[in-house]
Design an enzyme around this catalytic site. Structure first.
Site, PDB file in Angstrom:
ATOM      1  N   HIS A  83       0.681  -1.201  -0.079  1.00 38.84           N
ATOM      2  CA  HIS A  83       0.128   0.119  -0.040  1.00 38.84           C
ATOM      3  C   HIS A  83       1.111   1.063  -0.065  1.00 38.84           C
ATOM      4  O   HIS A  83       0.231   2.241  -0.760  1.00 38.84           O
ATOM      5  CB  HIS A  83      -0.920  -0.108   1.346  1.00 38.84           C
ATOM      6  CG  HIS A  83      -1.642   1.323   1.629  1.00 38.84           C
ATOM      7  ND1 HIS A  83      -1.403   2.171   2.687  1.00 38.84           N
ATOM      8  CD2 HIS A  83      -2.512   2.011   1.004  1.00 38.84           C
ATOM      9  CE1 HIS A  83      -2.127   3.327   2.580  1.00 38.84           C
ATOM     10  NE2 HIS A  83      -3.052   3.069   1.458  1.00 38.84           N
ATOM     11  N   GLU A 122      -3.575   8.024   7.524  1.00 39.67           N
ATOM     12  CA  GLU A 122      -4.492   7.144   7.034  1.00 39.67           C
ATOM     13  C   GLU A 122      -4.950   6.179   8.018  1.00 39.67           C
ATOM     14  O   GLU A 122      -6.217   5.744   7.830  1.00 39.67           O
ATOM     15  CB  GLU A 122      -4.119   6.436   5.593  1.00 39.67           C
ATOM     16  CG  GLU A 122      -5.187   5.858   4.619  1.00 39.67           C
ATOM     17  CD  GLU A 122      -4.909   5.207   3.444  1.00 39.67           C
ATOM     18  OE1 GLU A 122      -3.649   5.671   2.839  1.00 39.67           O
ATOM     19  OE2 GLU A 122      -5.526   4.584   2.631  1.00 39.67           O
ATOM     20  N   GLU A 168       2.051   1.814  -3.450  1.00 40.47           N
ATOM     21  CA  GLU A 168       1.014   2.383  -4.013  1.00 40.47           C
ATOM     22  C   GLU A 168       0.945   4.018  -3.924  1.00 40.47           C
ATOM     23  O   GLU A 168       1.130   4.541  -5.106  1.00 40.47           O
ATOM     24  CB  GLU A 168      -0.301   1.793  -3.613  1.00 40.47           C
ATOM     25  CG  GLU A 168      -1.747   2.443  -4.382  1.00 40.47           C
ATOM     26  CD  GLU A 168      -2.816   2.881  -3.491  1.00 40.47           C
ATOM     27  OE1 GLU A 168      -3.041   3.885  -3.243  1.00 40.47           O
ATOM     28  OE2 GLU A 168      -3.235   1.766  -2.671  1.00 40.47           O
ATOM     29  N   HIS A 169       1.215   4.451  -2.841  1.00 44.89           N
ATOM     30  CA  HIS A 169       1.251   5.979  -2.659  1.00 44.89           C
ATOM     31  C   HIS A 169       2.421   6.571  -3.458  1.00 44.89           C
ATOM     32  O   HIS A 169       2.248   7.561  -3.944  1.00 44.89           O
ATOM     33  CB  HIS A 169       1.448   6.379  -1.210  1.00 44.89           C
ATOM     34  CG  HIS A 169      -0.243   6.286  -0.467  1.00 44.89           C
ATOM     35  ND1 HIS A 169      -0.451   7.430   0.252  1.00 44.89           N
ATOM     36  CD2 HIS A 169      -0.841   5.481  -0.425  1.00 44.89           C
ATOM     37  CE1 HIS A 169      -1.651   7.109   0.839  1.00 44.89           C
ATOM     38  NE2 HIS A 169      -1.883   6.059   0.397  1.00 44.89           N
TER      39      HIS A 169
END
Lengths: 447, 437
Positions: free
Chosen positions: A67, A147, A70-71
């Site tokens: 993840h 997040e 992904e950022h």
């Protein structure tokens, strides 16, 4: 009212299954798979690249790296500045984003169809050539920690879900949260990100999906130009994750948090997923979840626990059919005022036992099959959802043929299949039962 | 049906940036019900969107939550069917009906197949015209709503929304949750449901958008069948909502690791000549994209949040500029400082030509992409009617965006953005922040 139902019943069976003739597939020489979904009503496309890599492919100790990466894919490449891709997409009137799951990571843009060439230029660029700085790592790591705060730390149901999942999977990496464990996220480094990137971000581990106002021929020409020239990863690891040992005892969790307003019980069972060429049992489990605990007003649990008795204000059964490895089948009950979690759990158990004893309601199954046939019509109105269905399936061990055969396999499920699936899946020794509660002291004060 | 009774004006229009063509027909049924239609025969189903202006703000005094509960009860038994029979009939037709309500409107969203359209409409008619509001259904849905209210009391995002609304609008319906309170919801009766329905669901506030496999003539018949028996008039609209907040900070203590802040001040009406300029200005300041000033400064440069945004909220009875951000308790004060600084900068300096150009290309390019399915187009058409926009708005909208100049943005930023009046409501345990005054 019976009469009305019968009249409605007559028209149900007429609906033909729609052929999936608007979907085309092919592969590039370097191993990249391509799916094209046509919808020529509006001059727009969704352009997606899916990687067969997600949180369950992470090395131990680096949870959250899929993840995090992904950022980081929105930062600089050898040809683009940090943030340039999103900027160019926006300047062309499009929107873009990305998402990560246990079995996949995907990137997409929605934009006017005549900008597809530009989208592919940029997406192909970041597949092999990102260039990160230490400052990117530090700043964006703070973003993913916020997040996690927003999704999980601020939300007792989120924390509870993490505990239950970790208890469900003793050995398989589905036990970790996609966002990552906080203490490991805080240590994620440039090396963690680049190791994962170099291994998994390659054309032979990726699927291109274009949905909208395009033809397969147009997509082929553009895909060969932009993605066809990329070097595959030669030593791409096989996705052989550690599997679960036999579960030999029931697992139970009580999770207390003062921020809990509404206590509830959730139980999940380890369950088989859709396997390539063998989707029949999963199809029966899909039907079981809908009939047992789909919508309250139509499901068996709803009837027993929300209508015939007022034990619950909400009940549900749920099943994640698309998954690379063993998945879960779940049951949930939110008790009505004055009903304890133990009473709710007992009533849930009784209702499940009753479902198996009483057998499947034929009319309810027919209605469900009618809805599933109709879904093939409705989903033509939203090719983006068709694109996501293919992307998730193809990154979870299914083939195009499996995905296209699925509607017919669902239609072929019998009442006996559903009861057999129920008897198979509802095994106490495969279960994790969780109670989400207020701290006992608080509860007493409230009384 | 007699064709001459229809006043169907078909107006072809093309959007500017892309080639999207949305051919809207204005249909009036034999019984006088108006609708906008886009006939789209390629997929054999139809999407229908119905709105009743007024929504939950029409709750009678002391009956807060009545419209919300009534809306939820429409599918819980109608005509000679109870809730489960109704649901079974709906599923047997593979139709879907959604019932929803907000501050300013109650909505009904339906999708149904061509092959059983008449039955699907007949079934929906029973829900809209003959809902039963049985005691058993009332009890059941009341329990669900009470559970939601209790959960909202422990949810930082719900707490911050409710707290800001209460401080901003006090006793006006805008000042409280449409769910109502534990006390008001528990006291609601079947008579209250009938009363709420009659207040809200009437022909004098009705808007309809339809897209799909249906002709203007067929739609005319459908409208009269479905909606012809609604009452002619409903309750009077609520008064304008006075805005009560001034600049400052209000901390709502809540034990959770991440603080959630909602911020805002008074805004601009939808029909203001400067609305488009304000809209473009906000996209640059705090629109959802990574390009916006707030996103760049708070997230991209400093990593203080996962998301921050601002938006114009021109409601029927009040106008706000609102925003939201969430940061760890020890970082929220810094996030708020950065937001205040950016607010001030745009208010006093405006934006750059480059930012304006990029915002325009984004907005004009993105607009045609909104028309991406029967349901979304029906939604857009209903929204246009409620805002009193003409059918040709779709064709002229991008030109209005293009016409906004740098000077317009500067003027409207100075007028609309009020850094000194920006109020932050913060839910959490924020370090270094205290309630002002």
């Amino acid at each position: 009212m019976r009469r009305l139902l019968a009249v409605f019943g007559l028209t149900l069976m007429a609906l033909p299954a729609w052929a999936q003739d608007f979907v085309s597939t092919f592969s590039l020489d370097n191993g990249m798979d391509v799916v094209v979904i046509e919808d020529h009503r509006a001059p727009a496309v969704v352009h997606m690249v899916w990687y067969r890599a997600g949180a369950a492919d992470e090395p131990p100790g680096a949870s959250g790296i899929a993840h995090f990466l992904e950022h980081l894919l929105f930062k600089a490449t050898d040809d683009m500045e940090s943030g340039q891709l999103s900027k160019v997409v926006a300047e062309n009137g499009g929107t873009d984003n990305a998402f990560t799951s246990w079995d996949y990571t995907a990137y997409f843009q929605r934009i006017a169809a005549d900008r597809l060439d530009l989208m592919m230029t940029m997406e192909a660029d970041r597949m092999r050539d990102i260039q990160l700085t230490e400052s990117d790592i530090l700043t964006e790591r703070d973003v993913i920690l916020e997040e996690r705060n927003q999704r999980t730390e601020n939300n007792p149901a989120g924390l509870f879900g993490e505990e239950r999942r970790a208890a469900q999977y003793l050995n398989h990496p589905y036990s970790i949260p996609i966002i990552g464990w906080k203490h490991e996220m805080q240590q994620l480094s440039m090396d963690d990100a680049m190791d994962f990137y170099r291994t998994y971000y390659a054309p032979n581990n990726a699927i291109l999906i274009v949905a909208g106002d395009v033809t397969p021929e147009e997509v082929r020409v553009l895909a060969e130009k932009h993605y066809g020239v990329l070097e595959p990863t030669v030593d791409l690891p096989e996705r052989a994750r550690p599997q679960e040992p036999p579960q030999r005892a029931e697992r139970r969790i009580k999770f207390e948090d003062p921020r809990v307003a509404q206590p509830y019980v959730i139980r999940t069972y380890l369950a088989p997923e859709r396997d390539s060429g063998a989707q029949e049992q999963a199809a029966a489990l899909v039907m079981l979840a809908e009939l047992l605990g789909g919508e309250g007003a139509t499901s068996f649990l709803g009837r027993k626990l929300q209508f015939e008795s007022q034990t619950a204000i909400y009940t549900a059964a749920f099943y994640s059919d698309v998954s690379l490895d063993d998945t879960t089948f779940g049951l949930a009950i939110v008790p009505n005022e004055g009903i304890s979690l133990q009473e709710a759990e007992d009533a849930l158990d009784q209702a499940v036992a009753d479902f198996i004893t009483e057998g499947v309601d034929t009319e309810a199954l027919n209605r469900l099959k009618m809805q599933m046939r109709a879904e093939q019509i409705y989903e033509r109105d939203n090719v983006g959802s068709v694109a996501r269905r293919y992307g998730a399936g193809l990154t979870s061990g299914l083939t195009v043929e499996d995905i296209q055969a699925w509607p017919d396999i669902l239609q072929a499920v019998t009442e006996e299949d559903i009861i057999a699936a129920a008897e198979m899946v509802f095994d106490e020794d495969k279960a994790v039962t969780g109670w989400l509660m207020k701290p006992q002291q608080d509860a007493e004060v409230l009384q | 049906m007699i064709r001459a009774l229809f006043m169907a004006a078909a107006l072809a229009m093309a959007t500017v940036a892309a080639k999207a063509e949305v051919e809207i027909q204005e249909v009036t049924s034999p019984g006088g019900i108006k609708a906008w239609l886009v006939q789209e025969n390629s997929i054999p189903f139809t999407a229908l969107e119905i709105r009743f202006k007024g929504g939950a703000s029409l709750d009678a005094d002391g009956k807060r939550g009545a419209t919300n509960l009534m809306t939820a009860l429409l599918e819980e038994g109608a005509g000679d069917m109870d809730a489960r029979q109704f649901a079974a009939a709906r599923d047997g037709l593979a139709a879907s009906y959604g019932f929803d309500v907000s501050d300013d409107a109650m909505s009904v969203s339906a999708q149904f197949l061509t092959e059983n359209r008449d039955q699907a409409i007949e079934l929906l008619r029973t829900a809209l015209i003959e809902p039963r509001f049985d005691d058993s259904a009332l009890d059941r849905v009341q329990s669900q709503v009470l559970s939601i209210i209790q959960s909202d009391e422990k949810d930082p995002e719900a707490i911050v929304g409710d707290a800001f609304a209460r401080l901003a609008f006090g006793d006006h319906p805008y000042g409280s949750s449409i769910n109502g309170t534990l006390a008001t919801v528990a006291s609601l009766t079947r008579d209250d449901m009938i009363e709420a329905k009659n207040r809200v669901m009437a022909k004098d506030r009705l808007y309809v958008g339809v897209v799909g496999d249906i002709s203007a003539e067929e739609l005319g018949t459908l409208l009269d069948t479905l909606l012809g028996d609604l009452p002619e008039t409903g309750a009077n609209m609520p008064p304008r909502a006075d805005y009560l907040l001034t600049g400052g900070v209000t901390v709502v203590p809540f034990d959770t690791p991440q603080s959630v802040a909602r911020f805002g001040h008074q805004g601009i009406t939808r029909d203001d000549d400067d609305f488009f300029a304000a809209f473009v200005m906000n996209v640059i300041l705090g629109g959802g994209g990574f390009e916006a000033r707030l996103m760049t400064e708070v997230r991209e440069k400093r990593g203080l949040t996962y998301g921050v945004y601002s938006y114009l909220a021109p409601r029927d009875h009040a106008e706000l500029v609102l925003g939201q951000v969430a940061s760890a308790n020890d970082r929220i004060a810094e996030a708020i400082e950065v937001i205040q600084a950016e607010w001030f900068k745009v208010a006093t300096e405006g934006v750059t030509q480059d930012e304006l150009d990029r915002a325009k290309t984004y907005l004009t390019g993105a607009y045609p992409l909104r028309f991406d399915g029967n349901g979304p187009i029906a939604n857009i058409m209903v929204g246009m009617q409620m805002q009193d926009l003409p059918v040709d708005y779709i064709a002229t909208r991008n030109a209005k965006v293009e016409a906004v100049t740098l000077e317009d943005v500067k003027r409207v930023a100075a007028r609309v953005l009020q850094p000194e009046n920006l109020h932050f409501v913060v839910v959490g345990q924020p370090a270094g922040l205290e309630t002002t005054n």
